[in-house]
Design a protein around this motif. Structure first.
Motif, short mmCIF file in Angstrom:
data_model
loop_
_atom_site.label_atom_id
_atom_site.label_comp_id
_atom_site.label_asym_id
_atom_site.label_seq_id
_atom_site.Cartn_x
_atom_site.Cartn_y
_atom_site.Cartn_z
N UNK A 189 -3.45 7.96 1.75
CA UNK A 189 -2.85 6.75 1.19
C UNK A 189 -2.10 5.94 2.22
N UNK A 190 -1.32 6.62 3.05
CA UNK A 190 -0.54 5.91 4.08
C UNK A 190 -1.45 5.34 5.17
N UNK A 191 -2.47 6.09 5.55
CA UNK A 191 -3.36 5.59 6.61
C UNK A 191 -4.16 4.39 6.12
N UNK A 192 -4.56 4.40 4.86
CA UNK A 192 -5.26 3.24 4.30
C UNK A 192 -4.33 2.03 4.21
N UNK A 193 -3.07 2.28 3.95
CA UNK A 193 -2.11 1.17 3.87
C UNK A 193 -1.91 0.51 5.23
N UNK A 194 -1.99 1.27 6.28
CA UNK A 194 -1.76 0.73 7.62
C UNK A 194 -2.89 -0.15 8.13
N UNK A 195 -4.05 -0.08 7.50
CA UNK A 195 -5.17 -0.91 7.97
C UNK A 195 -4.87 -2.40 7.81
N UNK A 196 -4.03 -2.77 6.86
CA UNK A 196 -3.68 -4.17 6.67
C UNK A 196 -2.89 -4.69 7.87
N UNK A 197 -1.95 -3.90 8.36
CA UNK A 197 -1.19 -4.32 9.54
C UNK A 197 -2.10 -4.42 10.75
N UNK A 198 -3.00 -3.47 10.90
CA UNK A 198 -3.94 -3.50 12.02
C UNK A 198 -4.79 -4.76 11.97
N UNK A 215 -3.62 13.75 0.33
CA UNK A 215 -3.61 12.52 -0.46
C UNK A 215 -2.55 11.55 0.06
N UNK A 216 -1.41 12.07 0.42
CA UNK A 216 -0.34 11.22 0.96
C UNK A 216 -0.77 10.60 2.28
N UNK A 217 -1.31 11.43 3.16
CA UNK A 217 -1.72 10.94 4.48
C UNK A 217 -2.83 9.91 4.35
N UNK A 233 0.82 -1.22 0.00
CA UNK A 233 0.00 0.00 0.00
C UNK A 233 0.85 1.26 0.00
N UNK A 234 1.93 1.25 0.74
CA UNK A 234 2.85 2.39 0.76
C UNK A 234 3.54 2.55 -0.60
N UNK A 235 3.92 1.43 -1.20
CA UNK A 235 4.52 1.49 -2.53
C UNK A 235 3.54 2.10 -3.53
N UNK A 236 2.28 1.72 -3.47
CA UNK A 236 1.27 2.27 -4.37
C UNK A 236 1.12 3.77 -4.14
N UNK A 237 1.13 4.17 -2.87
CA UNK A 237 1.01 5.60 -2.55
C UNK A 237 2.18 6.38 -3.14
N UNK A 238 3.39 5.88 -2.98
CA UNK A 238 4.56 6.55 -3.55
C UNK A 238 4.50 6.57 -5.08
#
Length: 140
Positions: free
Chosen positions: A99-108, A95-97, A77-82
């Motif tokens: 993207x990163x917050x959505x990526x963290x939901x997988x770890x959660x 948009x960056x924030x 998810x972070x790679x996609x955001x970058x």
């Protein structure tokens, strides 16, 4: 990259859902088995060990690997955001924030699967130890 962007969450969540389904199935099976195990007769101590610890390996595998599955989703998810940042003409901090917050939901979600599984695994492991001790005392 578009394919990954569209299906990454679905794939990660599907794997974690399957893992949690396995945990639920094996936990119910172990609860039922342990409820009946007090009255069971075992051939020998080795047979008792095998029967009492059955399906605990699956719980161990899930609690060890669920955080890694979530982390894989987060990294992708972070790679996609970058990638989106690099390809956009104008991007905002929002948009960056997002993207990163959505990526963290997988770890959660990975942790949400792993923590209860670890608790159940330790409960079952303790139950195995108690039942084995009782069998040793009964056979002595």
């Amino acid at each position: 990259m578009q394919f990954l962007k569209e299906y990454l969450d679905l794939a990660v969540f599907a794997v974690l859902f399957f893992m949690s389904f396995l945990v639920l199935m094996f936990s119910i099976e172990r609860f039922i088995f342990f409820a009946k195990a007090k009255n069971m007769e075992f051939k020998d101590e080795k047979h008792a060990q095998v029967m009492l610890s059955k399906n605990l390996t699956c719980l161990y595998i899930v609690y060890q690997n669920a955080p890694y599955v979530g982390l894989l989703g987060t990294v992708c998810g972070i790679m996609i955001t970058f990638y989106d940042i690099a390809n956009s003409v104008d991007f905002s901090v929002n948009e960056i924030i997002i993207g990163l917050s959505l990526a963290l939901k997988a770890t959660a979600l990975g942790l949400l699967v792993a923590i209860p599984t670890l608790i159940l695994y330790n409960i079952f492991l303790r139950k195995v130890e108690v039942l084995q001790s009782n069998l040793r005392l009964k056979n002595a």
